[in-house]
Write a protein that holds these residues in place. Structure first.
Motif, PDB file in Angstrom:
ATOM      1  N   ALA A 115     -54.996  23.868  38.326  1.00  0.00           N
ATOM      2  CA  ALA A 115     -56.276  23.533  38.953  1.00  0.00           C
ATOM      3  C   ALA A 115     -57.325  23.185  37.906  1.00  0.00           C
ATOM      4  CB  ALA A 115     -56.749  24.695  39.811  1.00  0.00           C
ATOM      5  N   LYS A 116     -58.234  22.283  38.272  1.00  0.00           N
ATOM      6  CA  LYS A 116     -59.302  21.854  37.365  1.00  0.00           C
ATOM      7  C   LYS A 116     -60.637  21.892  38.104  1.00  0.00           C
ATOM      8  CE  LYS A 116     -56.298  18.823  34.749  1.00  0.00           C
ATOM      9  NZ  LYS A 116     -56.015  17.465  34.329  1.00  0.00           N
ATOM     10  N   ALA A 117     -61.698  22.166  37.352  1.00  0.00           N
ATOM     11  CA  ALA A 117     -63.045  22.201  37.915  1.00  0.00           C
ATOM     12  C   ALA A 117     -63.983  21.405  37.023  1.00  0.00           C
ATOM     13  CB  ALA A 117     -63.532  23.641  38.040  1.00  0.00           C
ATOM     14  N   LYS A 118     -64.881  20.655  37.656  1.00  0.00           N
ATOM     15  CA  LYS A 118     -65.882  19.869  36.925  1.00  0.00           C
ATOM     16  C   LYS A 118     -67.207  20.022  37.662  1.00  0.00           C
ATOM     17  CE  LYS A 118     -66.989  15.202  35.485  1.00  0.00           C
ATOM     18  NZ  LYS A 118     -66.670  13.782  35.606  1.00  0.00           N
ATOM     19  N   TYR A 119     -68.288  20.205  36.901  1.00  0.00           N
ATOM     20  CA  TYR A 119     -69.617  20.370  37.495  1.00  0.00           C
ATOM     21  C   TYR A 119     -70.532  19.297  36.927  1.00  0.00           C
ATOM     22  CZ  TYR A 119     -73.856  22.767  39.070  1.00  0.00           C
ATOM     23  OH  TYR A 119     -75.039  23.092  39.682  1.00  0.00           O
ATOM     24  N   ASP A 120     -71.104  18.489  37.823  1.00  0.00           N
ATOM     25  CA  ASP A 120     -71.965  17.398  37.380  1.00  0.00           C
ATOM     26  C   ASP A 120     -73.058  17.163  38.412  1.00  0.00           C
ATOM     27  OD1 ASP A 120     -72.799  15.274  35.712  1.00  0.00           O
ATOM     28  OD2 ASP A 120     -71.635  13.829  36.886  1.00  0.00           O
ATOM     29  N   ASN A 121     -74.312  17.203  37.972  1.00  0.00           N
ATOM     30  CA  ASN A 121     -75.472  16.933  38.826  1.00  0.00           C
ATOM     31  C   ASN A 121     -75.480  17.753  40.111  1.00  0.00           C
ATOM     32  OD1 ASN A 121     -76.667  15.052  37.091  1.00  0.00           O
ATOM     33  ND2 ASN A 121     -75.451  13.381  37.934  1.00  0.00           N
ATOM     34  N   GLY A 122     -75.171  19.048  40.003  1.00  0.00           N
ATOM     35  CA  GLY A 122     -75.251  19.934  41.148  1.00  0.00           C
ATOM     36  C   GLY A 122     -74.045  19.905  42.068  1.00  0.00           C
ATOM     37  N   VAL A 123     -73.021  19.108  41.721  1.00  0.00           N
ATOM     38  CA  VAL A 123     -71.820  19.030  42.550  1.00  0.00           C
ATOM     39  C   VAL A 123     -70.631  19.553  41.763  1.00  0.00           C
ATOM     40  CG1 VAL A 123     -70.262  17.519  43.839  1.00  0.00           C
ATOM     41  CG2 VAL A 123     -72.715  17.068  43.847  1.00  0.00           C
ATOM     42  N   LEU A 124     -69.970  20.552  42.324  1.00  0.00           N
ATOM     43  CA  LEU A 124     -68.763  21.124  41.739  1.00  0.00           C
ATOM     44  C   LEU A 124     -67.566  20.409  42.365  1.00  0.00           C
ATOM     45  CD1 LEU A 124     -67.398  23.393  40.027  1.00  0.00           C
ATOM     46  CD2 LEU A 124     -67.434  24.767  42.118  1.00  0.00           C
ATOM     47  N   THR A 125     -66.715  19.824  41.520  1.00  0.00           N
ATOM     48  CA  THR A 125     -65.525  19.136  41.999  1.00  0.00           C
ATOM     49  C   THR A 125     -64.305  19.910  41.549  1.00  0.00           C
ATOM     50  OG1 THR A 125     -66.650  17.007  41.843  1.00  0.00           O
ATOM     51  CG2 THR A 125     -64.249  16.960  41.988  1.00  0.00           C
ATOM     52  N   LEU A 126     -63.494  20.330  42.506  1.00  0.00           N
ATOM     53  CA  LEU A 126     -62.269  21.058  42.221  1.00  0.00           C
ATOM     54  C   LEU A 126     -61.081  20.167  42.548  1.00  0.00           C
ATOM     55  CD1 LEU A 126     -63.115  24.457  43.956  1.00  0.00           C
ATOM     56  CD2 LEU A 126     -63.432  23.866  41.558  1.00  0.00           C
ATOM     57  N   THR A 127     -60.133  20.095  41.615  1.00  0.00           N
ATOM     58  CA  THR A 127     -58.874  19.406  41.847  1.00  0.00           C
ATOM     59  C   THR A 127     -57.813  20.485  41.922  1.00  0.00           C
ATOM     60  OG1 THR A 127     -59.695  17.502  40.620  1.00  0.00           O
ATOM     61  CG2 THR A 127     -57.313  17.617  41.012  1.00  0.00           C
ATOM     62  N   LEU A 128     -57.249  20.680  43.108  1.00  0.00           N
ATOM     63  CA  LEU A 128     -56.344  21.788  43.363  1.00  0.00           C
ATOM     64  C   LEU A 128     -54.961  21.264  43.749  1.00  0.00           C
ATOM     65  CD1 LEU A 128     -58.846  23.809  45.573  1.00  0.00           C
ATOM     66  CD2 LEU A 128     -58.449  24.071  43.127  1.00  0.00           C
ATOM     67  N   PRO A 129     -54.026  21.244  42.792  1.00  0.00           N
ATOM     68  CA  PRO A 129     -52.678  20.775  43.124  1.00  0.00           C
ATOM     69  C   PRO A 129     -51.957  21.754  44.044  1.00  0.00           C
ATOM     70  CG  PRO A 129     -52.981  21.004  40.740  1.00  0.00           C
ATOM     71  CD  PRO A 129     -54.179  21.585  41.396  1.00  0.00           C
ATOM     72  N   LYS A 130     -51.200  21.191  44.962  1.00  0.00           N
ATOM     73  CA  LYS A 130     -50.413  22.023  45.869  1.00  0.00           C
ATOM     74  C   LYS A 130     -49.238  22.617  45.096  1.00  0.00           C
ATOM     75  CE  LYS A 130     -51.490  19.138  49.838  1.00  0.00           C
ATOM     76  NZ  LYS A 130     -50.934  18.250  50.861  1.00  0.00           N
ATOM     77  N   LYS A 131     -48.882  23.832  45.445  1.00  0.00           N
ATOM     78  CA  LYS A 131     -47.767  24.503  44.800  1.00  0.00           C
ATOM     79  C   LYS A 131     -46.466  23.836  45.245  1.00  0.00           C
ATOM     80  CE  LYS A 131     -47.525  29.072  43.190  1.00  0.00           C
ATOM     81  NZ  LYS A 131     -47.739  30.478  43.415  1.00  0.00           N
ATOM     82  N   LEU A 132     -45.609  23.488  44.278  1.00  0.00           N
ATOM     83  CA  LEU A 132     -44.338  22.844  44.596  1.00  0.00           C
ATOM     84  C   LEU A 132     -43.399  23.830  45.268  1.00  0.00           C
ATOM     85  CD1 LEU A 132     -43.784  20.802  41.326  1.00  0.00           C
ATOM     86  CD2 LEU A 132     -44.630  19.989  43.510  1.00  0.00           C
ATOM     87  N   GLY A 133     -42.526  23.309  46.074  1.00  0.00           N
ATOM     88  CA  GLY A 133     -41.560  24.165  46.742  1.00  0.00           C
ATOM     89  C   GLY A 133     -42.140  24.878  47.939  1.00  0.00           C
ATOM     90  N   ASN A 134     -43.339  24.549  48.286  1.00  0.00           N
ATOM     91  CA  ASN A 134     -44.002  25.208  49.406  1.00  0.00           C
ATOM     92  C   ASN A 134     -44.034  24.310  50.640  1.00  0.00           C
ATOM     93  OD1 ASN A 134     -44.918  27.748  49.733  1.00  0.00           O
ATOM     94  ND2 ASN A 134     -47.047  27.307  49.236  1.00  0.00           N
ATOM     95  N   LYS A 135     -43.253  23.231  50.594  1.00  0.00           N
ATOM     96  CA  LYS A 135     -43.289  22.282  51.695  1.00  0.00           C
ATOM     97  C   LYS A 135     -42.629  22.879  52.930  1.00  0.00           C
ATOM     98  CE  LYS A 135     -43.502  18.255  48.802  1.00  0.00           C
ATOM     99  NZ  LYS A 135     -42.965  16.962  48.467  1.00  0.00           N
ATOM    100  N   THR A 136     -43.222  22.598  54.056  1.00  0.00           N
ATOM    101  CA  THR A 136     -42.679  23.074  55.317  1.00  0.00           C
ATOM    102  C   THR A 136     -41.506  22.185  55.688  1.00  0.00           C
ATOM    103  OG1 THR A 136     -44.893  23.724  55.958  1.00  0.00           O
ATOM    104  CG2 THR A 136     -43.256  23.623  57.693  1.00  0.00           C
ATOM    105  N   GLN A 137     -40.438  22.794  56.106  1.00  0.00           N
ATOM    106  CA  GLN A 137     -39.258  22.035  56.489  1.00  0.00           C
ATOM    107  C   GLN A 137     -38.955  22.324  57.956  1.00  0.00           C
ATOM    108  OE1 GLN A 137     -35.854  22.864  54.139  1.00  0.00           O
ATOM    109  NE2 GLN A 137     -34.707  21.116  54.915  1.00  0.00           N
ATOM    110  N   ARG A 138     -38.699  21.281  58.679  1.00  0.00           N
ATOM    111  CA  ARG A 138     -38.403  21.430  60.098  1.00  0.00           C
ATOM    112  C   ARG A 138     -36.924  21.773  60.281  1.00  0.00           C
ATOM    113  NH1 ARG A 138     -39.858  17.329  64.990  1.00  0.00           N
ATOM    114  NH2 ARG A 138     -39.001  18.672  66.609  1.00  0.00           N
ATOM    115  N   LEU A 139     -36.681  22.766  61.074  1.00  0.00           N
ATOM    116  CA  LEU A 139     -35.297  23.179  61.326  1.00  0.00           C
ATOM    117  C   LEU A 139     -34.746  22.449  62.534  1.00  0.00           C
ATOM    118  CD1 LEU A 139     -35.566  27.041  60.880  1.00  0.00           C
ATOM    119  CD2 LEU A 139     -34.659  25.392  59.251  1.00  0.00           C
ATOM    120  N   ALA A 140     -33.492  22.050  62.428  1.00  0.00           N
ATOM    121  CA  ALA A 140     -32.822  21.413  63.559  1.00  0.00           C
ATOM    122  C   ALA A 140     -32.435  22.496  64.553  1.00  0.00           C
ATOM    123  CB  ALA A 140     -31.583  20.651  63.082  1.00  0.00           C
TER     124      ALA A 140
END
Length: 142
Positions: A115-140
């Motif tokens: 994850a990364k955070a940047k603060y500029d001119n009163g706005v906080l921007t967070l870049t939050l990568p999704k955790k791998l292997g956490n994908k939902t899988q549909r069961l047949a």
């Protein structure tokens, strides 16, 4: 009905006009922010969440971001104070201290190590990568 004046505003204006010496507004104007005043936009693409949070007037050193699984918490400490300059006589001194916090839950866990955070001119921007292997899988269904 739209032209009704709020009760607080009506009394504030009355006392300001009636006894201006007793009615003292803070020099900084605004009161401390409430959690609902941290406006947040959350965007999602295939691999990341992007969060834009408005935290104006707060130095980046006073902003704390924590990630616990899929819960993101923002905390900002607000410190407003007047400073006396050389050659001036201090007539009044005001200080405002407080903290505002807000948490929200994302649908998928976040990889806090990337994850990364940047603060500029009163706005906080967070870049939050999704955790791998956490994908939902549909069961047949058989």
């Amino acid at each position: 009905m739209n032209s009704l004046v709020s009760r607080g505003s009506l009394f504030d204006d009355f006392f300001k006009d009636f006894a201006p010496g007793f009615y003292v507004r803070p020099l900084h104007g605004d009161a401390l922010p409430e959690p609902s005043q941290i406006k947040i936009d959350v965007k999602e693409d295939d691999g990341t969440y992007t969060v834009h949070a408005e935290v104006p007037g707060v130095p980046k050193e006073d902003i704390n971001v924590s990630i616990d699984g899929n819960v993101v918490s923002l905390r900002a400490e607000v410190r407003q104070h007047d400073q006396k300059k050389d050659g001036e006589k201090l007539l009044r001194s005001e200080r405002y201290f407080g903290a505002v916090a807000r948490s929200f839950q994302l649908p998928v866990e976040v990889d806090a190590t990337q994850a990364k955070a940047k603060y500029d001119n009163g706005v906080l921007t967070l870049t939050l990568p999704k955790k791998l292997g956490n994908k939902t899988q549909r069961l047949a269904i058989e």
